[in-house]
Design an enzyme around this catalytic site. Structure first.
Site, PDB file in Angstrom:
ATOM      1  N   ASP A 140      -5.742   5.366  -4.995  1.00 57.46           N
ATOM      2  CA  ASP A 140      -6.473   6.102  -3.965  1.00 57.46           C
ATOM      3  C   ASP A 140      -6.936   7.467  -4.497  1.00 57.46           C
ATOM      4  O   ASP A 140      -6.641   7.822  -5.642  1.00 57.46           O
ATOM      5  CB  ASP A 140      -5.569   6.258  -2.733  1.00 57.46           C
ATOM      6  CG  ASP A 140      -6.345   6.198  -1.432  1.00 57.46           C
ATOM      7  OD1 ASP A 140      -7.551   6.517  -1.439  1.00 57.46           O
ATOM      8  OD2 ASP A 140      -5.747   5.841  -0.389  1.00 57.46           O
ATOM      9  N   ASP A 161       0.853  -1.196   0.000  1.00 53.64           N
ATOM     10  CA  ASP A 161       0.000   0.000   0.000  1.00 53.64           C
ATOM     11  C   ASP A 161       0.890   1.248   0.000  1.00 53.64           C
ATOM     12  O   ASP A 161       2.043   1.197  -0.467  1.00 53.64           O
ATOM     13  CB  ASP A 161      -0.957  -0.060   1.206  1.00 53.64           C
ATOM     14  CG  ASP A 161      -2.241   0.737   0.997  1.00 53.64           C
ATOM     15  OD1 ASP A 161      -2.183   1.977   0.983  1.00 53.64           O
ATOM     16  OD2 ASP A 161      -3.324   0.132   0.854  1.00 53.64           O
ATOM     17  N   SER A 209     -10.925   4.024  -6.166  1.00 55.58           N
ATOM     18  CA  SER A 209     -11.370   4.497  -4.840  1.00 55.58           C
ATOM     19  C   SER A 209     -12.359   5.643  -4.899  1.00 55.58           C
ATOM     20  O   SER A 209     -12.754   6.139  -3.849  1.00 55.58           O
ATOM     21  CB  SER A 209     -10.156   4.955  -4.015  1.00 55.58           C
ATOM     22  OG  SER A 209      -9.299   3.880  -3.740  1.00 55.58           O
ATOM     23  N   ASP A 238     -11.835   3.644   5.351  1.00 53.36           N
ATOM     24  CA  ASP A 238     -10.840   2.618   5.659  1.00 53.36           C
ATOM     25  C   ASP A 238     -11.280   1.799   6.864  1.00 53.36           C
ATOM     26  O   ASP A 238     -11.765   2.359   7.856  1.00 53.36           O
ATOM     27  CB  ASP A 238      -9.496   3.256   6.033  1.00 53.36           C
ATOM     28  CG  ASP A 238      -8.716   3.757   4.823  1.00 53.36           C
ATOM     29  OD1 ASP A 238      -9.248   3.678   3.687  1.00 53.36           O
ATOM     30  OD2 ASP A 238      -7.593   4.243   5.021  1.00 53.36           O
TER      31      ASP A 238
END
Ligand SMILES: *[C@@H]1O[C@H](CO)[C@@H](O)[C@H](O)[C@H]1NC(C)=O
Length: 435
Positions: A158, A80, A191, A218
């Site tokens: 993201d 990530d 996202s 999240d």
């Protein structure tokens, strides 16, 4: 003539591009993702075993093999945020942090591929990643090319550092086109829905653009976070569930099982509900520290089979059986004489002691045939029970725990082969073999 041909072409084009045709994620992706457990730990001097580094990714890859996760179906190893160097190189290319990833990303990809696994990475559609590293904005084409050169198989993109509006959505579509143009098969996780209300997120565009997408916030390392996400999904299921299917999935975020923050019941509950939701199964734990009981939950073949069911139909909350206990179901294979099988989960969300609920199969929507063969997952049940759809049965569910069942229609054909049915062989292939 030309115009009518053009019109026909457009019609066909619309018809055949209803979903992203990259052939990937035909089942919900399974693997490991660093964020929930390791976050943005970059100080390898202070915590050498916990920082985002080549070493962490390699030891996770090794553990996937040696501890049976790969065999159970987990195949992606995904790093990530925070793998980056603070700046691009002098040619404007992305580069990993030189101290934490001293061999570069291509070398790491080779290591993972040699173990028959796939390598995933993280970026952001805006100017910066959420942790402040260089974002994709202004570099779509060259960055897509870089990822293809590194032989990346999966990318989570993201949405920090960009206004959550239609222009953001367009940018995701554009970056997806650049990924496609590299010619490399790269699973695309978007996202944008997590950054805007469902009504603005244009869900119909998601399956055409992304293989999976984060819907909400999240996940945190707690039961309350899990139950909050489930509540979010239940409230919006009439809008969002229809967009899930082979190649394109709603993503309620990582599994936090194995981090010693959940009780065994809570761990089974997350695994069961993620299976019902056809959710990606992305573990986020230190695989070298997972207890054997949590590992058994993560690798339970029956719950994984429900998650990976080939029809890819997302399950729904179908009944609030009591103040504390919800019933969720999902349509599954095998389809017997045109009737679906089902997964049924009784979820006690609260911490108020055991709850007893009494329902019939027909109460929870199983009405197509008169009887079902039923086995309980996470139990060593030997033979399936034969249950009439109008027969009342009582299920006791402990606090913050689940009871998960699988039901197969008891048609005349199935009743004929009753003596061959066992709960240890209660999946499509087994049933087709014996019946
Ligand atoms: C790119 O898109 C086309 C059209 O949808 C598809 O046929 C092809 O497989 C895609 N290629 C890659 C590498 O994803």
């Amino acid at each position: 003539m030309f115009l009518s041909k053009l019109f026909l072409f457009c019609l066909l084009y619309v018809k055949y591009t209803n979903s992203l045709e990259n052939g990937l994620a035909r089942r919900p992706p399974m693997g490991w993702l660093s964020w929930a457990q390791f976050g943005c730990a970059t100080d390898c001097k202070k915590s050498p075993n916990k920082c985002i580094s080549d070493k962490l990714i390699r030891r996770t890859t090794d553990a996937m093999v040696s501890q049976g996760y790969l065999k159970a179906g987990y195949e992606y190893v995904i790093v990530d945020d925070c793998w980056f160097a603070k700046n691009r190189d002098k040619n404007g290319r992305l580069q990993p942090d030189p101290e934490r990833f001293p061999h570069g990303m291509k070398d790491l990809a080779n290591y993972i591929h040699d173990k028959q696994m796939k390598f995933g990475i993280y970026e952001d559609i805006g100017t910066h990643t959420c942790a402040g590293y260089p974002g994709l904005q202004g570099h779509f084409q060259e960055d897509a090319k870089t990822f293809a050169e590194w032989e990346i198989d999966y990318i989570k993109v993201d949405g920090c550092y960009m206004n959550p509006d239609q222009a953001m959505i367009n940018k995701y579509v554009e970056f997806g086109d650049y990924l496609n143009k590299t010619g490399r098969s790269i699973t695309y996780s978007c996202s944008w829905p997590a950054y805007m209300p469902v009504e603005q997120a244009d869900y119909s565009l998601l399956p055409k653009t992304c293989n999976l997408w984060r819907n909400a916030w999240d996940i945190g390392d707690s039961w309350s976070s899990i139950s909050g996400i489930l509540k979010w999904f239940a409230r919006r299921q009439d809008i969002i569930a229809q967009f899930a299917g082979p190649g394109h999935w709603n993503d309620p975020d990582m599994l936090i099982i194995g981090n010693n923050k959940l009780t065994p019941g809570q761990s089974k509950a997350q695994m069961s509900l993620w299976a019902i939701l056809a959710a990606p199964l992305l573990m986020s734990a230190d695989l070298d520290l997972v207890s054997s009981s949590d590992r058994d939950i993560l690798q339970n073949r029956d719950v994984i089979a429900i998650n990976q069911d080939e029809l890819g139909i997302q399950g729904l909350l179908v009944k609030k059986a009591s103040k504390h206990t919800d019933v969720w179901t999902r349509k599954l294979t095998p389809i017997v004489d045109n009737f679906h099988s089902y997964a049924i989960a009784f979820l006690n969300k609260e911490n108020n002691g055991a709850d007893k609920v009494t329902v019939t199969l027909s109460d929870v929507g199983l009405t197509s045939t008169k009887k079902y063969f039923v086995c309980e997952v996470f139990k060593n049940q030997k033979k399936p029970h034969l249950i009439n759809i109008n027969a009342k049965f009582t299920v006791k569910v402990n606090s913050e725990d689940v009871r998960l069942y699988k039901a197969i229609p008891a048609t005349p054909k199935m009743l004929n082969c009753k003596k061959h049915l066992t709960c240890s062989k209660f999946q499509k292939d087994d049933i087709e073999r014996v019946c």
